[in-house]
Write an enzyme that holds these catalytic residues in place. Sequence first.
Site, mmCIF file in Angstrom:
data_model
loop_
_atom_site.group_PDB
_atom_site.id
_atom_site.type_symbol
_atom_site.label_atom_id
_atom_site.label_comp_id
_atom_site.label_asym_id
_atom_site.label_seq_id
_atom_site.Cartn_x
_atom_site.Cartn_y
_atom_site.Cartn_z
ATOM 1 C CG HIS A 104 6.242 -1.025 0.560
ATOM 2 N ND1 HIS A 104 5.879 -1.177 -0.756
ATOM 3 C CD2 HIS A 104 6.596 -2.258 0.999
ATOM 4 C CE1 HIS A 104 6.011 -2.453 -1.099
ATOM 5 N NE2 HIS A 104 6.452 -3.125 -0.054
ATOM 6 C CB SER A 146 4.624 -5.724 -1.036
ATOM 7 O OG SER A 146 6.022 -5.771 -1.188
ATOM 8 C CD GLU A 163 4.009 -0.742 -3.848
ATOM 9 O OE1 GLU A 163 4.851 -0.118 -3.146
ATOM 10 O OE2 GLU A 163 4.009 -1.975 -3.950
#
Length: 305
Positions: free
Chosen positions: A277, A113, A208
Site C-alpha cells: 500500500h 490488497s 503486506e
Amino acid sequence: MRLTAPPYLQKGDTIAIVAPAGILKNRKEAIDMAKELAESWGLKVVYGKHLFNQNNHFAGTDAERCQDFQDALDNPNIKAIWAARGGYGSVRILDKLDFTKFKQHPKWVIGYSDITAFHNHIHNLGVETLHAMMGTSMEENSEELVETIATFKKALFGEKLTYTIPSSKKNRNGEVSGKLVGGNIAILASMLGSDSQISTDGKVLFIEEIGEYKYSIDRMLQSLKRAGYFTNVKAVIVGDMTKIKKNTTPWGSSIEDLILAIVPKNVPVLFNFPAGHEADNRALIMSREVSLSIHQKETSAVLFK
C-alpha cells in the site's frame, strides 16, 4: 506442479477494468487515467457495466459486481481483468463466480490488497495472477509511480522481472526458490478454512498490511501459524507495513521483530520489499517460481523464473 501462466498481452489486446470490492466514489478521474495508461501501451480498455455503481460500502450490489467479473472471465476477447481498487468485498462474490471458461482460457487477474482473495482462489485453480497496481493507484504522485508502472507493464507483456533492493539488518539470510503465494495478511487470514485457503508448503510467502494495530497483525499471523502457513514455508517476503496504528498500550517491539518471532528460525526472511500500500508498488507474479538471494549486509535479489 507447474501452474498455468495466462498469455502475455500484446498490442491490440483488450483489458477490462472492473470493481469487485469497494466503491469508486469521486474516483472516475483516476480510473480514466488508468484507462489512458493502458491505451498508451497499445491496449484496448473496456469498463465493467456496473463499474461506477454505488451500493453502500460497495461498487454496486454483490450481483452487479459478480456480473461484471463473470462477463470479463467469460469474454474470449478480454485478455486481462484489472481491479479498479480493493477495499473490501471480493470475498462476497468468489463463490458466486463460475471459473469454467477461465480455466479453459486463463487470463491475467490483476490487483492487490482485497484482490488477495482472487490471488489465493485462483492459485488453487492452478493459474498465475498478477499482484500489481490498480486503477486508483493513478491518484499517487506520478514521480513515485515510475517503478510501479514500469514493472506492471513488464509483467503484463512478459518481460523479465528481477529486483535488487537494499538489505535490512533484520533480514534472515538464505538463498531459496519456490512458488510465490500470499498477499494482504488480513485477507489471507480471512481465507482460512475455505476453498480459497492456500498451502504454503515448499513455497515463498509474501505478506503486506495497512492500517492495523501491531496486536492485530500478531493475531492474524498467529492464526496463519496455527493453520500451518509457516511450518514448511521456504521463505517469507515482507512488503510494506503501512499506516500501522498505535495502541494506547505499547506493543513493545518492532514489526520486524514481531514477524521474526512467528516465522521459524530456519526460514529466510526478506524485509522492506516495495510492494503493498505505498506508491512504489512493484509487480509480483503470484504462483510463479521465484528465486531469492537474501543477505543482511548486501543488496537482496528477487528473480522470477
